[in-house]
Each structure stands twice: as C-alpha cells, then as structure tokens.
Design a protein around this motif. Structure first.
Motif, PDB file in Angstrom:
ATOM      1  N   CYS A   1     -36.529  43.034 -33.603  1.00  0.00           N
ATOM      2  CA  CYS A   1     -37.913  42.616 -33.813  1.00  0.00           C
ATOM      3  C   CYS A   1     -38.369  41.695 -32.677  1.00  0.00           C
ATOM      4  CB  CYS A   1     -38.020  41.884 -35.147  1.00  0.00           C
ATOM      5  SG  CYS A   1     -39.704  41.389 -35.545  1.00  0.00           S
TER       6      CYS A   1
ATOM      7  N   HIS B   1     -40.351  39.379 -32.852  1.00  0.00           N
ATOM      8  CA  HIS B   1     -40.629  38.036 -33.367  1.00  0.00           C
ATOM      9  C   HIS B   1     -39.399  37.150 -33.255  1.00  0.00           C
ATOM     10  CE1 HIS B   1     -41.771  35.322 -36.988  1.00  0.00           C
ATOM     11  NE2 HIS B   1     -42.207  34.810 -35.871  1.00  0.00           N
ATOM     12  N   GLN B   2     -38.345  37.542 -33.972  1.00  0.00           N
ATOM     13  CA  GLN B   2     -37.088  36.810 -33.900  1.00  0.00           C
ATOM     14  C   GLN B   2     -35.952  37.815 -33.856  1.00  0.00           C
ATOM     15  OE1 GLN B   2     -37.215  33.980 -37.146  1.00  0.00           O
ATOM     16  NE2 GLN B   2     -38.872  32.836 -36.198  1.00  0.00           N
TER      17      GLN B   2
ATOM     18  N   ILE C   1     -34.006  39.767 -35.369  1.00  0.00           N
ATOM     19  CA  ILE C   1     -33.683  40.515 -36.588  1.00  0.00           C
ATOM     20  C   ILE C   1     -33.679  42.012 -36.273  1.00  0.00           C
ATOM     21  CG2 ILE C   1     -34.472  41.089 -38.921  1.00  0.00           C
ATOM     22  CD1 ILE C   1     -33.636  38.206 -38.752  1.00  0.00           C
TER      23      ILE C   1
ATOM     24  N   CYS D   1     -40.606  44.891 -40.489  1.00  0.00           N
ATOM     25  CA  CYS D   1     -39.468  43.992 -40.360  1.00  0.00           C
ATOM     26  C   CYS D   1     -39.214  43.278 -41.689  1.00  0.00           C
ATOM     27  CB  CYS D   1     -39.737  42.976 -39.255  1.00  0.00           C
ATOM     28  SG  CYS D   1     -38.367  41.835 -39.008  1.00  0.00           S
TER      29      CYS D   1
ATOM     30  N   ALA E   1     -37.879  40.403 -42.196  1.00  0.00           N
ATOM     31  CA  ALA E   1     -37.877  38.947 -42.194  1.00  0.00           C
ATOM     32  C   ALA E   1     -39.253  38.362 -42.526  1.00  0.00           C
ATOM     33  CB  ALA E   1     -37.389  38.426 -40.847  1.00  0.00           C
ATOM     34  N   HIS E   2     -40.269  38.766 -41.767  1.00  0.00           N
ATOM     35  CA  HIS E   2     -41.610  38.208 -41.990  1.00  0.00           C
ATOM     36  C   HIS E   2     -42.648  39.300 -42.108  1.00  0.00           C
ATOM     37  CE1 HIS E   2     -39.118  35.413 -39.554  1.00  0.00           C
ATOM     38  NE2 HIS E   2     -39.399  34.635 -40.578  1.00  0.00           N
ATOM     39  N   LEU E   3     -42.152  40.521 -42.330  1.00  0.00           N
ATOM     40  CA  LEU E   3     -43.006  41.670 -42.653  1.00  0.00           C
ATOM     41  C   LEU E   3     -43.987  42.064 -41.555  1.00  0.00           C
ATOM     42  CD1 LEU E   3     -43.677  40.875 -46.416  1.00  0.00           C
ATOM     43  CD2 LEU E   3     -41.755  42.092 -45.373  1.00  0.00           C
ATOM     44  N   TRP E   4     -43.642  41.768 -40.318  1.00  0.00           N
ATOM     45  CA  TRP E   4     -44.461  42.299 -39.227  1.00  0.00           C
ATOM     46  C   TRP E   4     -44.378  43.819 -39.286  1.00  0.00           C
ATOM     47  CZ3 TRP E   4     -44.234  39.376 -33.906  1.00  0.00           C
ATOM     48  CH2 TRP E   4     -44.656  38.053 -34.095  1.00  0.00           C
TER      49      TRP E   4
HETATM   50  S1  FES Z   1     -38.275  38.466 -37.285  1.00  0.00           S
HETATM   51 FE1  FES Z   1     -39.359  40.298 -37.600  1.00  0.00          FE
HETATM   52  S2  FES Z   1     -41.203  39.609 -38.458  1.00  0.00           S
HETATM   53 FE2  FES Z   1     -40.184  37.771 -38.046  1.00  0.00          FE
END
Ligand code: FES
Length: 111
Positions: free
Chosen positions: A44, A46-47, A49, A63, A65-68
């Motif tokens: 991802c 974002h982070q 994951i 994703c 983790a934070h549903l992006w």
């Molecule tokens: S790590 Fe994927 S949305 Fe935050």
C-alpha cells in the motif's frame, strides 16, 4: 526491457488477486471484471501493508489497514484520490503471465 514469467492464467481468475515477488519486488496481480490482468505494487502506498491482505471486489482493491481504495484497472486512488499504485507492464504469452519490473518503482503517498 525484459519480461519475467510470474504465473499462468490459471493462477489468477476473474475477480481474484494474488501476490508475487518478482525480481525482488512485491507485485499484486489482479484480474478485474472482464478478465483484464493488471500488475501493481504489492505494498500500500500509505504504509507498509501488503495489499493482498485487503479485499478485491472485482473493481477496487481495498487496503485492510485504513481502507484506501484503488481502481483495479488503472491503479489510481479512488479514496483518497490523490494517490496511486505503480503499474507494471503485463504481457500474456499463451497461458503465461509475464511482468516487466525494470524502471518501475512503488509509489508512496505523503498524506
Ligand atoms: S496502509 Fe493501506 S490504507 Fe493505510
């Protein structure tokens, strides 16, 4: 330019995603609705994951983790829309799925 065999068409059915490591890079193969095979960065933006741990509904990769959410055809971010997944060129050779990793770097968001 050199393509590397990743798997065969039997390994990724329509509506599925699978994770692979190709030439040291984490890659997510998705077979979107309609049967188009795409290869994106596996992590991802974002982070750190793995996207394979998220969900795929045939149109969007989500994703865990934070549903992006990312468009499974283009890799473009849907929510948020200011990010994207790096896409790797894909070639189908008979039953084989090949991916070109040279010159493609994963993208990371800074939001
Ligand atoms: S790590 Fe994927 S949305 Fe935050």
């Amino acid at each position: 330019m050199s393509f590397t065999k990743v798997c065969t068409l039997d390994d990724v059915w329509e509506g599925e995603m699978e994770a692979f490591t190709v030439n040291g890079q984490d890659i997510l193969l998705v077979c979107a609705e309609g049967g188009d095979i795409k290869a994106f960065q596996g992590i991802c933006p974002h982070q750190d994951i793995p996207l394979i741990e998220g969900k795929f509904d045939g149109k969007k990769v989500i994703c865990r983790a934070h549903l992006w959410q990312f468009d499974a055809c283009t890799g473009k971010g849907i929510n948020p829309d200011d990010c994207a997944l790096a896409a790797y060129p894909v070639k189908i050779d008979g039953e084989d799925i090949l991916v070109e990793t040279d010159g493609v770097e994963p993208l990371f968001a800074h939001t």
